[in-house]
Structure formats: C-alpha cells, structure tokens
Scaffold this motif. Structure first.
Motif, PDB file in Angstrom:
ATOM      1  N   ARG A   1       0.829  -1.205   0.000  1.00 44.90           N
ATOM      2  CA  ARG A   1       0.000   0.000   0.000  1.00 44.90           C
ATOM      3  C   ARG A   1       0.867   1.261   0.000  1.00 44.90           C
ATOM      4  N   LYS A   2       1.909   1.249   0.827  1.00 44.81           N
ATOM      5  CA  LYS A   2       2.831   2.396   0.879  1.00 44.81           C
ATOM      6  C   LYS A   2       3.512   2.585  -0.482  1.00 44.81           C
TER       7      LYS A   2
ATOM      8  N   GLU B   1       3.673   5.290  -6.069  1.00 48.74           N
ATOM      9  CA  GLU B   1       3.490   5.096  -7.515  1.00 48.74           C
ATOM     10  C   GLU B   1       2.345   5.945  -8.049  1.00 48.74           C
ATOM     11  N   LEU B   2       1.252   5.988  -7.291  1.00 49.88           N
ATOM     12  CA  LEU B   2       0.088   6.768  -7.746  1.00 49.88           C
ATOM     13  C   LEU B   2       0.405   8.259  -7.821  1.00 49.88           C
ATOM     14  N   ILE B   3       1.122   8.764  -6.812  1.00 50.10           N
ATOM     15  CA  ILE B   3       1.493  10.187  -6.826  1.00 50.10           C
ATOM     16  C   ILE B   3       2.361  10.481  -8.047  1.00 50.10           C
TER      17      ILE B   3
ATOM     18  N   GLU C   1      -3.097   8.338   4.670  1.00 51.82           N
ATOM     19  CA  GLU C   1      -3.021   8.218   3.212  1.00 51.82           C
ATOM     20  C   GLU C   1      -3.415   9.544   2.558  1.00 51.82           C
ATOM     21  N   ALA C   2      -4.485  10.133   3.055  1.00 44.47           N
ATOM     22  CA  ALA C   2      -4.949  11.415   2.501  1.00 44.47           C
ATOM     23  C   ALA C   2      -3.899  12.503   2.685  1.00 44.47           C
ATOM     24  N   LEU C   3      -3.302  12.561   3.872  1.00 45.39           N
ATOM     25  CA  LEU C   3      -2.313  13.616   4.148  1.00 45.39           C
ATOM     26  C   LEU C   3      -1.088  13.466   3.263  1.00 45.39           C
ATOM     27  N   SER C   4      -0.674  12.223   3.046  1.00 49.09           N
ATOM     28  CA  SER C   4       0.594  12.039   2.331  1.00 49.09           C
ATOM     29  C   SER C   4       0.443  12.118   0.819  1.00 49.09           C
ATOM     30  N   MET C   5      -0.768  11.977   0.286  1.00 47.56           N
ATOM     31  CA  MET C   5      -0.909  11.907  -1.171  1.00 47.56           C
ATOM     32  C   MET C   5      -1.511  13.147  -1.832  1.00 47.56           C
TER      33      MET C   5
END
Ligand code: ATP
Length: 373
Positions: free
Chosen positions: A180-181, A186-188, A207-211
């Motif tokens: 997941r990490k 990869e998504l970003i 997840e929201a904060l980091s992406m």
C-alpha cells in the motif's frame, strides 16, 4: 513523501458542485455540497464510513443523479448526461478485471468497444502498461497477478482512455501495508507524470495527508473543510475535523481574562495565555487542542529549565519504533497522550509506570476552537 508540485490556483475548475444534495428514499446522504475540483490536482475525499464519499464519486461518474443542485464539467452541466459520455473513469477497490483475459486485453477492452483502430490500440495499451510498469506482463492472465499488479492493470485500463479525471474509490484498501505504501508513491508519481485530475476516496487520514494536493473532509453528508494537508491538520476548522485527522488532546476550558490580543484560560490549574484569534470574551467556553507530538514529558529529575504546565502520572508506555507514546493521567483524572521522538541511546525509553512527569508544549502550537456541545 511530500508533494512539491505547485498547482495553478488561478486555473478554471474542472468539476464544480453547486448546492448538490442527494437522498436515497428518505435518507439524506449528501447535503448542500459546494466545492470545485481544479484541473490537474490530486483531490482526496476523506471521511468515516457512510459519510457519502462513494455517492459523491458516483455523482461525478454519472451513476447517480443529484436530487437538487448542479454538477458542472468545464463550466457545463452534466446532470442527465450518461456515464460513458462523461470521460471520467473509476478505479475500484475490487479492480473488476476480466479474469479470462490477459493484461493487454483487459487494458484494450474499452478501446476495442469504441472501435479504435488496431495500431492505435497497440500503441495506447503499450504506453499505458509502460506507465504502470507492467509492460513485461502483458500476456499474463489477470488471475495470475498479485493484488498490486491487478491494481496497476485497473489503473492502466482507466488511463488508456485519456479521461478528464480518474476517480479512485479506496483503490489501495485491500493491499497489505508495505504494498500500500509503495502504491501510494506510484500513484502520486503517475498522477504527476500524466497531469490528469485524480479524485481519490479514502477513510485513511494518513493516506490522505501524504498523497493529496487538497483534502475534502466529509462527515455525515457534509463537507466540513477543504484545504491542503497542512491546513486541515494544523488549522482544523472545527472539532470534527480535528478529531478525525490525527490524534488530539482536547482541553475544555473557558476564558477567564481578555487582554488586548490574548486570553487567559485555566488548564487543570495551569494559567495559560493564548492568542485571541477568534474574538473570545470573558466567560466564553472553548476547546484547546494539542497534538500528542507537540507535547513534551519530563521526569522529575530532568525538569530544570522546563516550564511545568501540567503534572501527571505515566499510565502506559508504548514503544513504536520511531516514537515512544505515553499515556499520562493528569491530577484531575484526564488522560493525555504524548508522542516522543528519541535517539537510540536515549534513556527516555525507560519511563516507569506510575512515575510522575511534568508536561509542557510550545506556546502557540495549540489549536483553539469555539466550544461545541
Ligand atoms: P464507505 O467508506 O463505507 O464506503 P462512504 O462514505 O463511501 O462509505 P456511501 O457509500 O456514499 O458512503 O454511503 C452514504 C450513505 O448512503 C450510507 O448510509 C449508505 O448506506 C447510503 N447509500 C449508499 N448507496 C445507497 C443506495 N443505492 N441505496 C440506499 N442507500 C444508499
């Protein structure tokens, strides 16, 4: 994982919600939603289960219609326009791949339905597979892939259509922690490379904060706050946002004195001065919030030079690898959390249960909110 790409805040909105409400039978699940999505941004809908995130996504994709209000794409209403005419694509948590097809055919499927010429299909699918790093697995059956690889096929299948926006409904929630990490990064990177607007749904605040470029914090069908990760974390608009994003220590208190730009409050016997940013008057009740990582604990033999703001006893010591978390019981019985970073040779790890500690924090790092009953 810090995003450094600056959005052009002057760019016209790609998608706008204007006074949108949605009910199922007599249950109002979205109430008066107003916000816009900027072109090229990574926007996250964040909120607890049942707050209406998926419904909002389905209103964008056209699988649901609002009861009232308008949804605009590039300034034009799309209410009544069918999903396949909207040029947005959804990536689901369950991937929804065709098990009997190989990776290439899964990605090519939509293009074949649209009767895109064969050469163009080959070119576009190859490019999409390269972007998600699956070019060597093109001939592999969907059932012979790991969860992360299946997720990448689902993303390739969406981006091959060159959508206006990619809608991602909890796409990482079935992956294990490590994968997941990796997929978050990869998504970003993929979103930056493509420049496509991503609207991402999660109930995972980290997840929201980091992406995200911006986060829409939702609660019970309402938008509580929209802002950058720093804005929603450091200056939450209300108690709901503060409690949902990150850990908090909340002190309920009231103003005992107002000076020019400051107020004085009593926190468990400690008279503390706060900036009066919200025009509080004497007697007004308020919440003072301090994040556990902003609190410091000191043993009685290391208090020299440290201000004693609060005093309590260690109830629990939780070693978490990069931090040690303390649960402290104050004199008045209130429980407070402290998160301490430490050096490996730091004896701070050796806190004893029931030992007395003093607590302080950097004045100015508090969040002060009007009282909510
Ligand atoms: P989760 O994180 O659990 O997926 P969510 O925030 O995405 O939740 P929604 O799926 O949008 O929430 O659901 C919001 C509310 O609407 C819930 O109470 C849900 O039961 C209800 N709901 C969603 N779809 C329908 C439907 N088709 N018919 C009736 N009620 C629905």
């Amino acid at each position: 994982m810090v995003k450094t790409v600056q959005l052009d805040t002057t760019s016209k909105p790609l998608i706008e919600f204007i006074n949108v409400s949605k009910s199922f039978a007599d249950q109002l699940v979205l109430s008066n939603i107003n916000f816009s999505v900027k072109s090229g941004e990574f926007l996250t809908l964040l909120g607890p289960s049942g707050c209406g995130k998926t419904t909002l996504l389905r209103l964008i994709s056209g699988f649901e219609k609002p009861n009232t209000g308008e949804i605009l794409f590039n300034g034009k209403s799309v209410v009544g326009i069918s999903p396949h005419q909207r040029h947005v694509h959804t990536v689901f948590q369950s991937y929804a791949l065709f098990p009997h097809m190989n990776v290439f055919e899964n990605v090519a499927f939509g293009l074949r339905c649209q009767k895109v010429p064969k050469d163009e299909i080959n070119e576009r699918v190859d490019q999409a597979l390269r972007l998600v790093k699956l070019e060597t697995l093109a001939k592999r059956k969907a059932t012979q892939l790991s969860g992360g690889q299946q997720q990448r096929v689902a993303i390739a299948r969406a981006i091959v259509n060159k959508p206006l926006a990619l809608l991602l409904d909890e796409p990482l929630s079935s992956l294990d922690y490590r994968l997941r990490k990796d997929m978050q990064i990869e998504l970003i990177q993929l979103q930056r490379k493509l420049g496509i607007t991503f609207i991402f749904v999660t109930h995972d605040q980290e997840e929201a904060l980091s992406m995200s470029d911006r986060i829409v914090v939702m609660h019970e069908g309402h938008v509580e706050q929209i802002g950058t990760p720093r804005e929603v974390y450091e200056t939450p608009k209300n108690l709901t946002v503060a409690k949902f994003i990150g850990e908090v220590n909340i002190f309920d208190t009231e103003v005992i004195e107002v000076n020019q730009k400051t107020i004085k409050v009593n926190i468990d016997g400690y008279l503390h001065q706060l900036a009066n940013t919200k025009n509080f008057q004497t007697g007004d009740k308020l919440h003072m919030i301090i994040r556990p990582e902003d609190m410091r604990a000191y043993r009685m033999d290391e208090t020299e030079g440290q201000e004693r703001m609060l005093i309590g006893k260690v109830n629990e010591v939780i070693y978490k690898g990069c931090t040690v978390d303390l649960i402290i019981q104050l004199n008045n019985g209130k429980i407070v959390s402290v998160e301490e970073y430490f050096n490996e040779d730091d004896d701070k790890l050796e806190y004893q249960l029931n030992e007395t500690v003093i607590l302080n924090w950097l004045p100015g790092w508090e969040v002060v909110l009007p009282y909510e009953a």
